[in-house]
Scaffold this active site. Structure first.
Site, short mmCIF file in Angstrom:
data_model
loop_
_atom_site.label_atom_id
_atom_site.label_comp_id
_atom_site.label_asym_id
_atom_site.label_seq_id
_atom_site.Cartn_x
_atom_site.Cartn_y
_atom_site.Cartn_z
CD GLU A 1 -2.88 -1.32 0.17
OE1 GLU A 1 -2.87 -0.47 -0.74
OE2 GLU A 1 -3.64 -2.30 0.17
CG HIS B 1 -4.58 -0.06 5.71
ND1 HIS B 1 -5.95 0.07 5.57
CD2 HIS B 1 -4.28 -1.28 5.20
CE1 HIS B 1 -6.44 -1.02 5.00
NE2 HIS B 1 -5.45 -1.87 4.77
CG HIS C 1 -7.52 -5.39 7.57
ND1 HIS C 1 -6.75 -6.46 7.15
CD2 HIS C 1 -7.28 -4.38 6.69
CE1 HIS C 1 -6.09 -6.12 6.05
NE2 HIS C 1 -6.38 -4.87 5.76
CD GLU D 1 -13.88 10.42 25.12
OE1 GLU D 1 -13.24 9.57 24.48
OE2 GLU D 1 -13.44 11.05 26.09
CG HIS E 1 -9.36 -3.36 2.42
ND1 HIS E 1 -8.61 -3.67 1.31
CD2 HIS E 1 -8.47 -3.36 3.45
CE1 HIS E 1 -7.34 -3.86 1.66
NE2 HIS E 1 -7.24 -3.67 2.95
O1 2HA Z 1 -0.66 -5.12 3.68
O2 2HA Z 1 -3.62 -4.66 4.58
O3 2HA Z 1 -4.28 -3.61 2.26
C1 2HA Z 1 -1.80 -5.86 3.78
C2 2HA Z 1 -2.98 -5.00 3.62
C3 2HA Z 1 -3.32 -4.57 2.27
ZN ZN Z 2 -5.57 -3.85 4.13
#
Ligand code: 2HA
Ligand code: ZN
Length: 270
Positions: free
Chosen positions: A116, A139, A141, A169, A210
């Site tokens: 990414e 980033h 998940h 909050e 995602h």
């Molecule tokens: O690197 O999360 O979006 C692994 C990820 C790709």
């Molecule tokens: Zn990801």
């Protein structure tokens, strides 16, 4: 030369990444983080004249030329950052031509930066224009944000309103609201362009089905944004099959925003 593993920026990166893993936000090789490290912070920890190798990329990051980033590796597991920092992280400098990264430390098994990387560098370029003190793109998940993606329309206004109402909050922590992108192919320049466009306005951007992108002046700010949104999404999901009999009203949200003097996104509760 001092040991980079003892530097405060490295220790903070390691601890935050381990925290992300422990929150369950980064299964397997999920997630990626990049931290802009200043010249001063690097002083004495690295010989800036010794480039281990250069790694090309196919977008232009000329605006970041000469800047240093500590960035997670492609395909590596956050779980292993503590025991194997030299393979799971790398310190790079963006080359003058804006199309290469110069590796100064890390990626020791021949690895490269996260898949990414386009999103990270494009978001850094964007955020530095909005906030010259921005240092972090993050980033991951998170489970409840993803669960909410399955049952909530992927709409910025309604997600922002519903998340503000899940915790007192929230409107104070992310008054500008939450950006939302539809599902897109990850790892591409296109998703990087779309994310950085959203980051003109938002510090939190949902990648539909995602995960989440966040930015901040430091690792704590980016982590705290995700943590707060993930808590709101958890409460939303825990109550999604119940009859909700209490809510934070629009007037109460306005009261909060006025009291804490935050400039909240218009058109959400007005
Ligand atoms: O690197 O999360 O979006 C692994 C990820 C790709
Ligand atoms: Zn990801």
């Amino acid at each position: 030369m001092k040991n980079i593993l003892e530097s405060s920026f490295f220790k903070k990166m390691r601890d935050i990444i381990y925290g992300m893993y422990h929150h369950g936000w980064d299964e397997r090789n999920g997630g990626n983080v990049s931290l802009l490290v200043t010249d001063e912070e690097l002083e004495g920890y690295i010989d800036k004249n010794v480039v281990i190798r250069t790694i090309p990329f196919d977008f232009c990051a000329e605006k970041l030329a000469g800047k240093y980033f500590l960035v997670t590796s492609s395909g590596k597991y956050f779980r292993n950052v503590v025991c194997s920092p030299e393979t799971t992280l790398g310190l790079i400098r963006i080359a003058k031509d804006g199309h290469h990264a110069e590796l100064l430390w890390g990626f020791e098994d021949g690895g490269v930066f996260t898949s990414e990387f386009p999103s990270h560098m494009k978001c850094h370029m964007q955020r530095l224009e909005v906030d010259p003190e921005n240092r972090v793109i993050m980033h991951c998940h998170p489970t409840n944000i993803l669960a909410m993606n399955c049952v909530h329309e992927l709409d910025e206004i309604s997600i922002t309103r519903d998340m503000w109402k899940m915790g007192t909050e929230c409107i104070v922590v992310f008054p500008e609201g939450i950006g939302v992108l539809p599902w897109m192919l990850c790892g591409t320049n296109e998703i990087g362009d779309a994310t950085s466009e959203k980051m003109k306005e938002y510090r939190l951007v949902i990648w539909g089905m995602h995960g989440i992108y966040a930015c901040g002046k430091n690792l704590d700010e980016a982590f705290g944004l995700i943590e707060t949104l993930e808590k709101a999404a958890e409460i939303y999901m825990l109550t999604s099959t119940q009859k909700r009999i209490n809510t934070i009203t629009d007037d109460q949200l306005r009261l909060l925003a006025n009291f804490f003097k935050v400039n909240y996104k218009k058109g959400v509760i007005d």
